[in-house]
Design a protein around this motif. Sequence first.
Motif, PDB file in Angstrom:
ATOM      1  N   ILE A  61     -10.994 -25.564  35.027  1.00  0.00           N
ATOM      2  CA  ILE A  61     -11.484 -24.234  35.393  1.00  0.00           C
ATOM      3  C   ILE A  61     -12.721 -23.960  34.547  1.00  0.00           C
ATOM      4  N   ASN A  62     -13.848 -23.715  35.196  1.00  0.00           N
ATOM      5  CA  ASN A  62     -15.143 -23.514  34.531  1.00  0.00           C
ATOM      6  C   ASN A  62     -15.643 -24.778  33.844  1.00  0.00           C
ATOM      7  N   GLU A  78      -3.521 -20.707  39.156  1.00  0.00           N
ATOM      8  CA  GLU A  78      -3.732 -19.284  39.391  1.00  0.00           C
ATOM      9  C   GLU A  78      -3.444 -18.477  38.121  1.00  0.00           C
ATOM     10  N   ARG A 113      -6.395 -18.980  35.769  1.00  0.00           N
ATOM     11  CA  ARG A 113      -7.593 -18.262  36.238  1.00  0.00           C
ATOM     12  C   ARG A 113      -7.520 -16.780  35.881  1.00  0.00           C
ATOM     13  N   GLY A 156      -9.803 -17.316  33.113  1.00  0.00           N
ATOM     14  CA  GLY A 156     -10.859 -17.831  33.987  1.00  0.00           C
ATOM     15  C   GLY A 156     -12.173 -17.100  33.971  1.00  0.00           C
TER      16      GLY A 156
END
Length: 450
Positions: A58-59, A107, A110, A114
Motif C-alpha cells: 500500500i503506497n 482494507e 488502508r 493508507g
Amino acid sequence: MATTGFWPVKDRLKEVIDYAENPDKTIDKKYMDSDLYAALRYVSNDKKTDERMYVSGINCNAKRAYERMTATKKRFGKMGGNVAYHGYQSFQTGEATPEEAHKIGLETARRMWGNEYEVVVTTHLNTDNVHNHFVVNSVSFKTSRKFENHISDHYRLREISDAVCLEHGKGILKDAEFYGKSKKEYWRKQNGGLSHREILKADIDAALAQSANFKAFEIRLKDMGYEICRDENFAHYSVKGTGWQRAVRLDRLGKEYTPEAIRVRLLDNQRHIGYVPFHKPKYTPLLTLEIEYRKIQRMDGIQILFALVTELCRLVTGNNIAPETPRPLSPAMRQEIVKLDKTLKEYKFLCKNNIDSPQELVSFIEEKRKQIGALEKERQSVYNRNRHKKSGELNAQAREISAKIKPLRAELSLAKAVLEKIPKLKEVIEAERQAETAVISKNKERRYTR
C-alpha cells in the motif's frame, strides 16, 4: 472474528519485511495444485520479482518496500528511533479463506494507515489459523510525521478490523476488554506479565487459604512483603506491595475481596475440618541461595543471574512444594514466574554456548550476524544464477542455504533477547534482595519488642 495488535520495530527494517514476506509462510501447497505451487515457490524466492501470493503493498511496490521506506526516511532525515511497526490480524481456525483474509487485511491497513504511510500486507498460511501481517513505515511519506503509537491507535485498529470483518460477514468479539486501560498495562500483557492487582489477588487467595482470622491473614500478607495501610477497622482495607507507589484497596479487586467476603472465607476456614493452620515460614530464599552460590564460587557472570531467577520461580512451581515453602516477596519477582519457561530456555542457551558476560554475548551476536550475512550473500548468488536457467538443482541449493540460515536467525533472536533482559533481571534480583532484608529486619524488631 479477528484479533489485532502491533508493536514498534527498533532493529533493522529489512529483517521484519523479510519475515512478513517469507514465502514459506505466504504460500501453502494445500491451496493450489502441485504445478502452480512449484511455480509460485520459485517466483517467491526470486527477490527481483513481485509475483508472490498474498503479498501486497500500500503506497509502495511490495518488492521494493524496503528501498521505498528507507528513501522516505532519508528524504525527511528521520533514520533513527522506531524504524517501523509490525502488526497482525489473526482469524479463528476455518473462519476465513486466504483470499478473504488478505482482502480484509488490505482494507484494514488502508483505513488505518493508507492515507499517510507505506504498508506491506501479507497473509500467512503456515498455522491452523490464517493471519495477516502488517509492516508499516514509521515515517509518513506525505507529512514526514512519525507514527506516535498511542494506546488509542490500538483501539482504533481493532475498531477498524471489526468494521471490515462485519462488512465481509465475519463475527467480532463484543465488549472484550482491551489489555486494561493504559499503555503500560497493554505492553505488560504483550510481554506475558501480570499487573499488581493480578499478583495481589493470587497472594490474597494464598494468604486466606492458611488463615482463620484477620490477624493471621495480615501476618501472612506482611511476610509476603505487603504493608497494611488500612486494616479491618477501616471501611476500605488497603495494602501496598514492595516497590509499589500506591496502596490498593481490596474491595476494588472484585466482590470476592471486600472485607465482608474475606471475613466469610476466614470463618469458613474455621469450620473446615481439613483446614491447615497458619505456619509462618522464613522468607529468605534468595539470600540463602546467594550464600550457597558464594560457597561454591558461582557469583560472577550473567549465568548466575538467570540461575537465581529460575531457582526462585521453581520454589512455587514445583509439584512437591510444601505449603510453607517461601514465596518470592517482590511483585517484580512474582511476575517472572509466568515467564519461567522462557527464562529457562535463555539460561540453557547461555550455558550451552559458554557465555557468561555481556561482552561475550555481544561478540556472539556479531558473529551470528556475519554468518547470516555470508549465507544470504551466497543464496543471492544462487538466485541470480538461477534467474534464467530455472534449474531444479540450483533451487535445491538455495533451499539448503535457507535451512542453514533459519537456526542461525533463531540463535541471533534469542541472544538479542537475553542481552535486553540482563538489566531487567538485575533490577528484579535487587528488589527481591531488599524485600527479604526488610522482612529479616522486621522479624528481629518483633523479637526484641516481646
